[in-house]
Design an enzyme around this catalytic site. Structure first.
Site, PDB file in Angstrom:
ATOM      1  N   ASP A  53      80.169  28.407  68.475  1.00 37.99           N
ATOM      2  CA  ASP A  53      79.427  27.269  69.019  1.00 37.99           C
ATOM      3  C   ASP A  53      78.999  26.306  67.908  1.00 37.99           C
ATOM      4  OD1 ASP A  53      79.690  28.228  71.566  1.00 37.99           O
ATOM      5  OD2 ASP A  53      77.840  29.384  71.495  1.00 37.99           O
ATOM      6  N   GLY A  54      78.735  26.840  66.708  1.00 37.22           N
ATOM      7  CA  GLY A  54      78.319  26.002  65.581  1.00 37.22           C
ATOM      8  C   GLY A  54      79.453  25.073  65.169  1.00 37.22           C
TER       9      GLY A  54
ATOM     10  N   GLY B 195      72.760  27.045  68.379  1.00 36.63           N
ATOM     11  CA  GLY B 195      72.945  27.928  67.228  1.00 36.63           C
ATOM     12  C   GLY B 195      72.627  27.278  65.895  1.00 36.63           C
ATOM     13  N   GLU B 196      72.207  26.001  65.898  1.00 37.24           N
ATOM     14  CA  GLU B 196      71.802  25.329  64.658  1.00 37.24           C
ATOM     15  C   GLU B 196      70.300  25.079  64.744  1.00 37.24           C
ATOM     16  OE1 GLU B 196      74.444  24.510  62.354  1.00 37.24           O
ATOM     17  OE2 GLU B 196      75.472  25.758  63.823  1.00 37.24           O
TER      18      GLU B 196
HETATM   19  C1  LIG Z   1      67.552  43.832  76.234  1.00 37.88           C
HETATM   20  C2  LIG Z   1      68.709  42.973  76.526  1.00 37.88           C
HETATM   21  C3  LIG Z   1      68.486  41.592  76.049  1.00 37.88           C
HETATM   22  C4  LIG Z   1      69.696  40.747  76.292  1.00 37.88           C
HETATM   23  C5  LIG Z   1      69.375  39.301  76.241  1.00 37.88           C
HETATM   24  C6  LIG Z   1      70.615  38.540  76.334  1.00 37.88           C
HETATM   25  C7  LIG Z   1      70.375  37.098  76.540  1.00 37.88           C
HETATM   26  C8  LIG Z   1      71.552  36.363  76.047  1.00 37.88           C
HETATM   27  C9  LIG Z   1      71.506  34.907  76.351  1.00 37.88           C
HETATM   28  C10 LIG Z   1      72.444  34.243  75.441  1.00 37.88           C
HETATM   29  C11 LIG Z   1      72.406  32.782  75.552  1.00 37.88           C
HETATM   30  C12 LIG Z   1      73.340  32.235  74.558  1.00 37.88           C
HETATM   31  C13 LIG Z   1      73.251  30.771  74.457  1.00 37.88           C
HETATM   32  C14 LIG Z   1      74.161  30.296  73.359  1.00 37.88           C
HETATM   33  C15 LIG Z   1      73.791  30.190  72.135  1.00 37.88           C
HETATM   34  C16 LIG Z   1      74.754  29.859  71.034  1.00 37.88           C
HETATM   35  O1  LIG Z   1      74.961  28.476  70.981  1.00 37.88           O
HETATM   36  C17 LIG Z   1      74.188  30.345  69.716  1.00 37.88           C
HETATM   37  C18 LIG Z   1      75.172  30.053  68.569  1.00 37.88           C
HETATM   38  O2  LIG Z   1      76.400  30.658  68.774  1.00 37.88           O
HETATM   39  P1  LIG Z   1      77.482  30.881  67.601  1.00 37.88           P
HETATM   40  O3  LIG Z   1      77.620  29.600  66.852  1.00 37.88           O
HETATM   41  O4  LIG Z   1      78.778  31.262  68.261  1.00 37.88           O
HETATM   42  O5  LIG Z   1      76.949  31.924  66.709  1.00 37.88           O
HETATM   43  N1  LIG Z   1      73.957  31.773  69.784  1.00 37.88           N
HETATM   44  C19 LIG Z   1      72.734  32.294  69.774  1.00 37.88           C
HETATM   45  O6  LIG Z   1      71.766  31.627  69.608  1.00 37.88           O
HETATM   46  C20 LIG Z   1      72.636  33.810  69.930  1.00 37.88           C
HETATM   47  C21 LIG Z   1      71.665  34.215  70.990  1.00 37.88           C
HETATM   48  C22 LIG Z   1      71.625  35.717  71.071  1.00 37.88           C
HETATM   49  C23 LIG Z   1      70.436  36.190  71.779  1.00 37.88           C
HETATM   50  C24 LIG Z   1      70.288  37.681  71.738  1.00 37.88           C
HETATM   51  N1  LIG Z   2      84.168  26.283  55.443  1.00 30.31           N
HETATM   52  C1  LIG Z   2      82.926  26.503  55.838  1.00 30.31           C
HETATM   53  N2  LIG Z   2      82.041  27.140  55.013  1.00 30.31           N
HETATM   54  C2  LIG Z   2      80.790  27.411  55.419  1.00 30.31           C
HETATM   55  N3  LIG Z   2      80.288  27.080  56.628  1.00 30.31           N
HETATM   56  C3  LIG Z   2      81.119  26.445  57.489  1.00 30.31           C
HETATM   57  C4  LIG Z   2      82.464  26.132  57.137  1.00 30.31           C
HETATM   58  N4  LIG Z   2      83.037  25.519  58.201  1.00 30.31           N
HETATM   59  C5  LIG Z   2      82.089  25.425  59.165  1.00 30.31           C
HETATM   60  N5  LIG Z   2      80.940  25.985  58.747  1.00 30.31           N
HETATM   61  C6  LIG Z   2      79.659  26.151  59.477  1.00 30.31           C
HETATM   62  O1  LIG Z   2      79.574  27.503  59.901  1.00 30.31           O
HETATM   63  C7  LIG Z   2      78.580  27.586  60.926  1.00 30.31           C
HETATM   64  C8  LIG Z   2      78.889  28.673  61.911  1.00 30.31           C
HETATM   65  O2  LIG Z   2      80.118  28.448  62.465  1.00 30.31           O
HETATM   66  P1  LIG Z   2      80.656  29.101  63.789  1.00 30.31           P
HETATM   67  O3  LIG Z   2      82.118  28.839  63.802  1.00 30.31           O
HETATM   68  O4  LIG Z   2      79.890  28.632  64.932  1.00 30.31           O
HETATM   69  O5  LIG Z   2      80.450  30.662  63.584  1.00 30.31           O
HETATM   70  P2  LIG Z   2      79.392  31.661  64.265  1.00 30.31           P
HETATM   71  O6  LIG Z   2      79.703  31.680  65.710  1.00 30.31           O
HETATM   72  O7  LIG Z   2      79.658  32.968  63.605  1.00 30.31           O
HETATM   73  O8  LIG Z   2      78.027  31.129  64.003  1.00 30.31           O
HETATM   74  C9  LIG Z   2      78.511  26.217  61.536  1.00 30.31           C
HETATM   75  O9  LIG Z   2      77.223  25.733  61.321  1.00 30.31           O
HETATM   76  C10 LIG Z   2      79.522  25.377  60.759  1.00 30.31           C
HETATM   77  O10 LIG Z   2      78.986  24.105  60.496  1.00 30.31           O
END
Ligand SMILES: CCCCCCCCCCCCC/C=C/[C@@H](O)[C@H](COP(=O)(O)O)NC(=O)CCCCC
Ligand SMILES: Nc1ncnc2c1ncn2[C@@H]1O[C@H](COP(=O)(O)OP(=O)(O)O)[C@@H](O)[C@H]1O
Ligand SMILES: [Ca+2]
Length: 565
Positions: free
Chosen positions: A218-219, A528-529
């Site tokens: 998502d980032g 996620g940011e």
């Molecule tokens: C006891 C059981 C508890 C379970 C709770 C589960 C609730 C999960 C809801 C998740 C909502 C996710 C919304 C999306 C968030 C993402 O944008 C963000 C960044 O993703 P990425 O860049 O791929 O890393 N993810 C989060 O903020 C993680 C939320 C996790 C919460 C446990």
């Molecule tokens: N080459 C890179 N080096 C370090 N960070 C990066 C690079 N390319 C993208 N990012 C950053 O990495 C972060 C996480 O990326 P993402 O693909 O969402 O992984 P995750 O789901 O594990 O958080 C984002 O904030 C993005 O801006």
């Protein structure tokens, strides 16, 4: 898209040594076996030759004998068509010496497997002569050329560090071969630093491309989203620092190849976080409009968000998880447990304006599915509402603000359901991708046990809003002000970090004397940011971008659009 008118084509060809009637019109390619299949020993050259000889005789009298059963592929789901490659081994095993020269073509197409997963399947049709083979190839390729929504040239950004650090591998092994098969040319950039993709999108010649694809989580999607929206506003001279600005929609579509930790945007728009499925949606040229929310602090633009904008629990999870990035996706599980155990609540004021024109409501038990009626209806009603506003026939909307003051475990805005593998129905199961509204979820201060009950309901079929300490509203805009901002002059232009830096550590939290925690503020988790401000305002921009997706397909189609939860 307008259906292309082609003369219907019908022939008898062979598939896996079995004679079949193959037919094609502008919508579908269909075939059925003319006789029931016998054992595999019939798959010899002799039999195949006979099959094909017999086929010649049968071509004119087809309508007579069509046994039940058969196969049908919509033309819109054909990935590519080409002359079949007949290698030496295959040639000999099939005893092709009985035929002077084999002629065959292969159709690659989408097959649905379990849980919204798609795979690319191939079927080869053997023809009695070269003329027939060329005729079929031409007819099919002509039809594919008319699929004008399909991308031909894509710009790809790969985050090599997202998720389990397999972005590059996933792209090379699973996605690039499919793009090759579909004849899509690509320019691939493996990012070298955070915001590389975002900054590049401000410079790149977008006219060269039919779509932008990000490989990551998502980032990474958020980076591409910021680059693209920012670029379009810059080109049109629209000031994104103005929270009232009418942003210009982005025509070019974004594709997501999931290779991150949560992959919520992909999961909620496709139904699964599977790279092959997403690649096939891109190839077919799917299009899913998506609402985007802008986040401002007064006259300063902070960020865009499409999934979760969360303060309190989800902000704290994010903050905690960043320290353990090396754990990959598991960092969120550890952070989730730690944050749950720390059980913080935060004081402040939430104000919002309801999306009165929205056709659905957060607890109406519907889901946003492919071709959603609620999104269509809401966006129509929003247009009418905006026209009425321009004509001045609506009463002053400033009176419509509602306010909630208190102590909160979490304040979340979900612009889509936010389904992901951790929570298959998501944070707000009835939220919509393109209705011009977001669901504002306010979880008031409650006991640890009650908060756990609420969280667990994100993972099962029960209603997570059915608690006296949870309220949910469908909104077009909201504001949040933490308590300490109200206590100050409330107009502080200085960054939050300076204020919270002083206050956070000076003030002992009156809610948690036993744990001695001194946290007054949480942070915002914006897809996620993190945001560097806590006092913010958010506004939904209806259908600002489009994705290469079609929304989640209903596996049991009843009412095509909004199925019951
Ligand atoms: C006891 C059981 C508890 C379970 C709770 C589960 C609730 C999960 C809801 C998740 C909502 C996710 C919304 C999306 C968030 C993402 O944008 C963000 C960044 O993703 P990425 O860049 O791929 O890393 N993810 C989060 O903020 C993680 C939320 C996790 C919460 C446990
Ligand atoms: N080459 C890179 N080096 C370090 N960070 C990066 C690079 N390319 C993208 N990012 C950053 O990495 C972060 C996480 O990326 P993402 O693909 O969402 O992984 P995750 O789901 O594990 O958080 C984002 O904030 C993005 O801006
Ligand atoms: Ca929405």
């Amino acid at each position: 898209m307008e259906p292309v008118m082609v003369p219907a084509l019908r022939s008898v060809l062979a598939v896996s040594g079995q004679s079949c009637e193959l037919s094609l019109d502008s919508e579908r390619l269909a075939w059925r076996e003319l006789r029931p299949r016998r054992d595999r020993s019939r798959r010899t050259g002799v039999c195949l030759t006979r099959v094909l000889q017999r086929a010649r005789g049968l071509t004119d009298s087809l309508s007579r004998q069509l046994p039940s059963g058969g196969h049908s592929i919509p033309v819109s789901e054909i990935v590519s068509v080409g002359e079949a490659e007949i290698d030496e081994t295959y040639h000999h095993s099939m005893k092709w010496e009985h035929m002077c020269k084999p002629h065959a073509f292969t159709v690659n197409y989408v097959q649905r497997v379990k849980n919204h997963r798609w795979r690319c399947k191939a079927v080869t049709f053997w023809c009695s002569d070269e003329v027939l083979c060329c005729h079929w190839l031409k007819a099919l390729n002509d039809l594919l050329d008319h699929q004008t929504c399909r991308p031909k040239h894509l710009l790809i950004y790969i985050n090599p560090y997202g998720g389990k650090k397999k972005g590059k591998q996933i792209y090379e092994k699973k996605v690039a071969p499919l793009f090759n098969l579909a004849g899509i040319s690509t320019d691939v950039i493996v990012t070298e630093f955070a915001n590389h993709a975002r900054d590049d999108l401000y410079e790149v010649n977008l006219e060269k491309y039919d779509g932008i694809v990000c490989v990551g989580g998502d980032g990474m999607f958020s980076e591409v989203l910021h680059g693209l929206i920012g670029r379009v506003q810059k080109d049109k001279d629209i000031d994104h620092d103005n929270p009232e600005a009418n942003l210009s929609p982005c025509a070019i579509r974004i594709g997501i190849i999931p290779a991150g930790s949560t992959d919520c945007v992909c999961f909620a728009t496709v139904g699964i976080n599977d790279p092959v499925t997403s690649a096939l949606h891109i190839i077919l040229g799917d299009s899913q409009p998506l609402d985007v929310c802008s986040v401002h602090r007064k006259k300063r633009f902070l960020k865009y968000t499409v999934s979760l904008l969360g303060y309190g629990f989800y902000g704290d999870v994010l903050k905690c998880s960043e320290k353990n990035r090396w754990l990959g996706p598991a960092r969120y599980d550890l952070a989730g447990i730690k944050t749950f155990l720390s059980h913080h609540c935060y004081e402040g004021t939430v104000s919002f304006q309801a999306a009165k024109w929205a056709a659905g409501s957060p607890r109406d038990l519907t889901r946003c599915m492919s071709g959603c009626d609620i999104c269509r209806q809401s966006s129509k009603q929003l247009d009418e509402h905006q026209k009425a506003q321009t004509l001045g026939s609506l009463q002053n909307e400033q009176e419509d603000w509602k306010t909630i003051k208190g102590k909160f475990m979490a304040v979340n805005a979900a612009n889509m359901c936010c389904a992901c593998p951790r929570s298959p129905k998501g944070l707000s199961p009835a939220a919509h991708l393109a209705d011009g509204a977001a669901d504002l979820i306010v979880v008031h201060k409650c006991s640890r046990l009650n908060f756990l009950r609420h969280l667990i309901r994100h993972t099962n079929k029960k209603d997570q809003f059915d608690f006296p300490f949870v309220e949910v509203h469908r909104v077009k805009t909201f504001q949040f002000t933490p308590k300490h901002f109200e206590d100050e002059d409330g107009d502080a232009e200085s960054t939050d970090l300076r204020i919270s830096g002083k206050k956070n550590f000076a003030q002992i939290c009156t809610d948690h004397p036993s744990c001695g925690c001194n946290q007054v503020n949480s942070i915002w988790n914006c897809d996620g940011e993190t945001l560097d401000q806590t006092a913010i305002e958010m506004r939904v921009h209806s259908q600002l971008v489009k994705l290469f997706a079609r929304g989640v397909e209903d596996s049991k189609p009843k009412n095509k659009c909004s199925s019951r939860i």
